[in-house]
Design an enzyme around this catalytic site. Structure first.
Site, PDB file in Angstrom:
ATOM      1  N   GLY A  12       0.823  -1.214   0.000  1.00  0.00           N
ATOM      2  CA  GLY A  12       0.000   0.000   0.000  1.00  0.00           C
ATOM      3  C   GLY A  12       0.855   1.261   0.000  1.00  0.00           C
ATOM      4  N   ASP A  13       0.214   2.398  -0.262  1.00  0.00           N
ATOM      5  CA  ASP A  13       0.866   3.711  -0.245  1.00  0.00           C
ATOM      6  C   ASP A  13       2.003   3.832  -1.263  1.00  0.00           C
ATOM      7  OD1 ASP A  13      -0.821   4.390   1.881  1.00  0.00           O
ATOM      8  OD2 ASP A  13       0.604   3.586   3.347  1.00  0.00           O
ATOM      9  N   GLU A  14       1.866   3.145  -2.368  1.00  0.00           N
ATOM     10  CA  GLU A  14       2.898   3.183  -3.414  1.00  0.00           C
ATOM     11  C   GLU A  14       2.824   4.462  -4.245  1.00  0.00           C
ATOM     12  OE1 GLU A  14       0.602   0.829  -3.091  1.00  0.00           O
ATOM     13  OE2 GLU A  14       1.538  -1.128  -2.813  1.00  0.00           O
ATOM     14  N   LYS A  16      -0.515   5.192  -5.652  1.00  0.00           N
ATOM     15  CA  LYS A  16      -1.581   4.827  -6.601  1.00  0.00           C
ATOM     16  C   LYS A  16      -2.441   6.033  -6.965  1.00  0.00           C
ATOM     17  CE  LYS A  16      -3.070   1.886  -3.627  1.00  0.00           C
ATOM     18  NZ  LYS A  16      -2.000   1.961  -2.638  1.00  0.00           N
ATOM     19  N   ALA A  39      -8.145   3.313   2.918  1.00  0.00           N
ATOM     20  CA  ALA A  39      -7.271   3.850   1.878  1.00  0.00           C
ATOM     21  C   ALA A  39      -7.069   5.350   2.090  1.00  0.00           C
ATOM     22  CB  ALA A  39      -7.893   3.614   0.504  1.00  0.00           C
ATOM     23  N   GLY A  40      -5.897   5.810   1.725  1.00  0.00           N
ATOM     24  CA  GLY A  40      -5.625   7.254   1.700  1.00  0.00           C
ATOM     25  C   GLY A  40      -4.817   7.516   0.454  1.00  0.00           C
ATOM     26  N   GLN A 223      -5.155  -0.294  -1.122  1.00  0.00           N
ATOM     27  CA  GLN A 223      -4.183  -1.124  -0.420  1.00  0.00           C
ATOM     28  C   GLN A 223      -3.147  -1.664  -1.421  1.00  0.00           C
ATOM     29  OE1 GLN A 223      -7.815  -1.841   0.551  1.00  0.00           O
ATOM     30  NE2 GLN A 223      -7.282  -0.001   1.658  1.00  0.00           N
ATOM     31  N   THR A 305      -4.074   8.116   6.152  1.00  0.00           N
ATOM     32  CA  THR A 305      -5.333   7.911   6.852  1.00  0.00           C
ATOM     33  C   THR A 305      -5.174   8.057   8.359  1.00  0.00           C
ATOM     34  OG1 THR A 305      -6.167   6.494   5.111  1.00  0.00           O
ATOM     35  CG2 THR A 305      -7.178   6.195   7.256  1.00  0.00           C
ATOM     36  N   THR A 306      -4.096   7.495   8.914  1.00  0.00           N
ATOM     37  CA  THR A 306      -3.969   7.477  10.377  1.00  0.00           C
ATOM     38  C   THR A 306      -2.832   8.348  10.902  1.00  0.00           C
ATOM     39  OG1 THR A 306      -2.521   5.563  10.218  1.00  0.00           O
ATOM     40  CG2 THR A 306      -4.871   5.111  10.524  1.00  0.00           C
ATOM     41  N   LYS A 336       8.516   7.785  -6.445  1.00  0.00           N
ATOM     42  CA  LYS A 336       9.414   8.254  -5.373  1.00  0.00           C
ATOM     43  C   LYS A 336      10.890   7.947  -5.627  1.00  0.00           C
ATOM     44  CE  LYS A 336       7.501   9.260  -1.344  1.00  0.00           C
ATOM     45  NZ  LYS A 336       6.875   9.217  -0.013  1.00  0.00           N
ATOM     46  N   ASP A 338      12.918  10.029  -6.629  1.00  0.00           N
ATOM     47  CA  ASP A 338      13.616  11.234  -6.155  1.00  0.00           C
ATOM     48  C   ASP A 338      14.105  11.091  -4.714  1.00  0.00           C
ATOM     49  OD1 ASP A 338      10.633  11.264  -6.012  1.00  0.00           O
ATOM     50  OD2 ASP A 338      10.980  12.976  -4.684  1.00  0.00           O
TER      51      ASP A 338
END
Ligand code: GDP
Ligand code: IMO
Ligand code: MG
Length: 429
Positions: A12-14, A16, A39-40, A223, A305-306, A336, A338
């Site tokens: 997750g958090d790639e 997307k 999801a965030g 996710q 999200t959290t 990412k 960079d």
């Protein structure tokens, strides 16, 4: 290519949301097919940051139609808040633009209370869920007692909601958790939810027709592969099917929709994970702090999200190959890159040792990860700031080598590279 499925190839958090926003420029429909507001997804356009939990990330483009599929679990209050935030940022959210499946399930305050109480009861073996009620909502769905969007339109919805809250109170009391005030919660829920009735549509039929007409449907996974209920690091996973094939069942599309689909795996140039569970290439100390960032930048590794700090580590080639297989990825997009600028040496995990045996695959699936020790290959880093690079030939040689090694390990081509959170900080290969 009429169907494009975007999935997270890691935990997750790639990035997307950022990639879906970019690809949505060429899409007619953008559709979420799994998960809920666990999801965030972050979209950054001209310095404006949109943090989306439920509404598909393509909504920021005014020409798209956003769809929330039957595979989702929806917390009405969060959705209404998100719609309000988007409207105040100038994004139009009319019923013509946002379509919700009647078969999507509802998350209630009882699901959230149960999520928290179950996590507390797990003690040291807690999963580290987002506390958004995801697991309990999917439990009710599997038990065939869940409340769905379509139920909103039925006269006995209030009665069913109250019965559901009372039933949850019985479980909460068994878990020694505070019970809910059924009448107050039911009234607040009913006041909110009636506003969503206008958005319910037959999205399955609508998307099938769109594909038949040659329109482009962009399916946005939430996710990541390793959080998939079946194919992830069980039990440290989410409660939905996150992998690409779920885009079909989670939107009500048939197998014919998958023919010639583009299946895009979003891969962060290193690896992160939120919550508990095995993570062979996890780093600690100064290097971990360097990759995570301090929280000063919006893209630093703290949960959307959290707000929890994300665990960080080196890219894991074994897990990436696994993601290629279980999703059927046709291409990778790396994000990412960079963040790695300035590191002297980079490492990629290319295999594991398990009980003194060398393995390049996951014969027992990712459940066995806890006993795997990573074997690394070292590559030289680069010093240059690459955030302004817009073509392959302008990348430092060592950045090119790093990407080439990822593509070779994954046996899958990298089609785009993202070098910053802004919509334009990306180039195609
Ligand atoms: P998602 O859940 O996969 O959509 O990813 P998140 O939005 O939770 O986390 C990704 C974070 O990285 C967000 O803050 C993005 O704005 C940011 N981001 C995405 N791509 C890039 C990139 O190429 N470079 C940098 N520096 N940040 C990026
Ligand atoms: P996006 O879409 C990263 C993780 C939680 C926890 C586990 C179970 O932004 O990539 P849940 O609340 O789903 O029951 O929690 O899954 N998790 C995520 N981690 N990104 C996400 O979504 C996640 N959604 C859930 O941290 O470990
Ligand atoms: Mg996220």
């Amino acid at each position: 290519m009429p169907l494009i499925i975007v999935v997270g190839a890691q935990w997750g958090d790639e990035g997307k949301g950022r990639i879906v926003d970019y690809l949505a420029a060429g899409a007619d429909f953008v559709a979420r097919y799994n998960g809920g507001d666990n999801a965030g997804h972050t979209v950054t356009v001209g310095g404006k940051i949109f943090r989306l939990h439920l509404v598909p990330s393509g909504i920021v483009h005014p020409h798209t139609i956003a769809v929330m599929g039957n595979g989702m679990v929806i917390h009405p209050h969060t959705l209404i808040e998100e719609m309000t935030t988007l409207r105040s940022a100038g994004v139009s959210i009319a019923p013509q633009r946002l379509h919700i499946s009647p078969a999507a399930h509802l998350i209630t305050p009882a699901h959230r209370a149960l999520d928290r109480a179950q996590e507390a009861a797990r003690g040291r073996s807690a999963i580290g869920t987002t506390g958004r009620g995801i697991g309990p909502a999917y439990m009710d769905k599997a038990a065939r007692r869940g409340l769905r969007m379509a139920d909103l339109l039925t006269p006995n919805f209030g009665e069913r909601l109250r019965a559901h809250l009372q039933e949850a109170n019985r479980t909460l009391s068994l878990l020694d958790a505070p019970e809910l005030d059924v009448e107050t919660e039911a009234q607040a829920y009913l006041d909110q939810i009636s506003r969503l009735a206008l958005y319910i549509r037959d999205v399955s039929g609508e998307l099938a027709l769109a594909l038949q007409r040659g329109q482009t449907v962009l399916a946005e996974g939430a996710q990541g592969t390793l959080l998939d209920l079946d194919h992830g690091t069980y039990p440290y996973v989410t409660s939905s099917t996150t992998v690409a094939p779920a885009a079909l069942s989670g939107l009500g599309l048939g197998m014919n929709a998958a023919r010639e689909a583009r299946v895009v795996g979003v891969v962060k140039a290193f690896l992160t994970r939120v919550g508990a569970g095995p993570f062979p290439t996890e780093l600690q100390g100064k290097l971990a702090e360097r990759l995570r960032g301090t929280g000063a930048n919006p893209w630093d590794e703290f949960g959307t999200t959290t707000g929890r700090p994300r665990r960080v580590g080196w890219l894991d080639g074994v897990l990436l190959r696994y993601a290629v297989r279980v999703n059927g990825l046709t291409e990778l997009i790396v994000t990412k890159l960079d963040i790695l600028s300035g590191l002297e040496t980079l490492k990629i995990c290319t295999a594991y040792t398990v009980n003194n045996t060398h393995v390049c695959d996951l014969p027992g699936g990712p459940d066995a990860l806890a006993s795997c020790t990573p074997l690394y290959e070292e590559l030289p880093g680069w010093k240059e700031d690459i955030t302004h690079v817009r073509r392959w030939s302008d990348l430092p040689k060592n950045a090119q080598r790093y990407l080439e090694r990822i593509a070779a390990l994954a046996e899958t081509p990298i089609k785009m590279v993202s070098l910053g959170p802004e919509r334009e900080q990306i180039f195609a290969l």
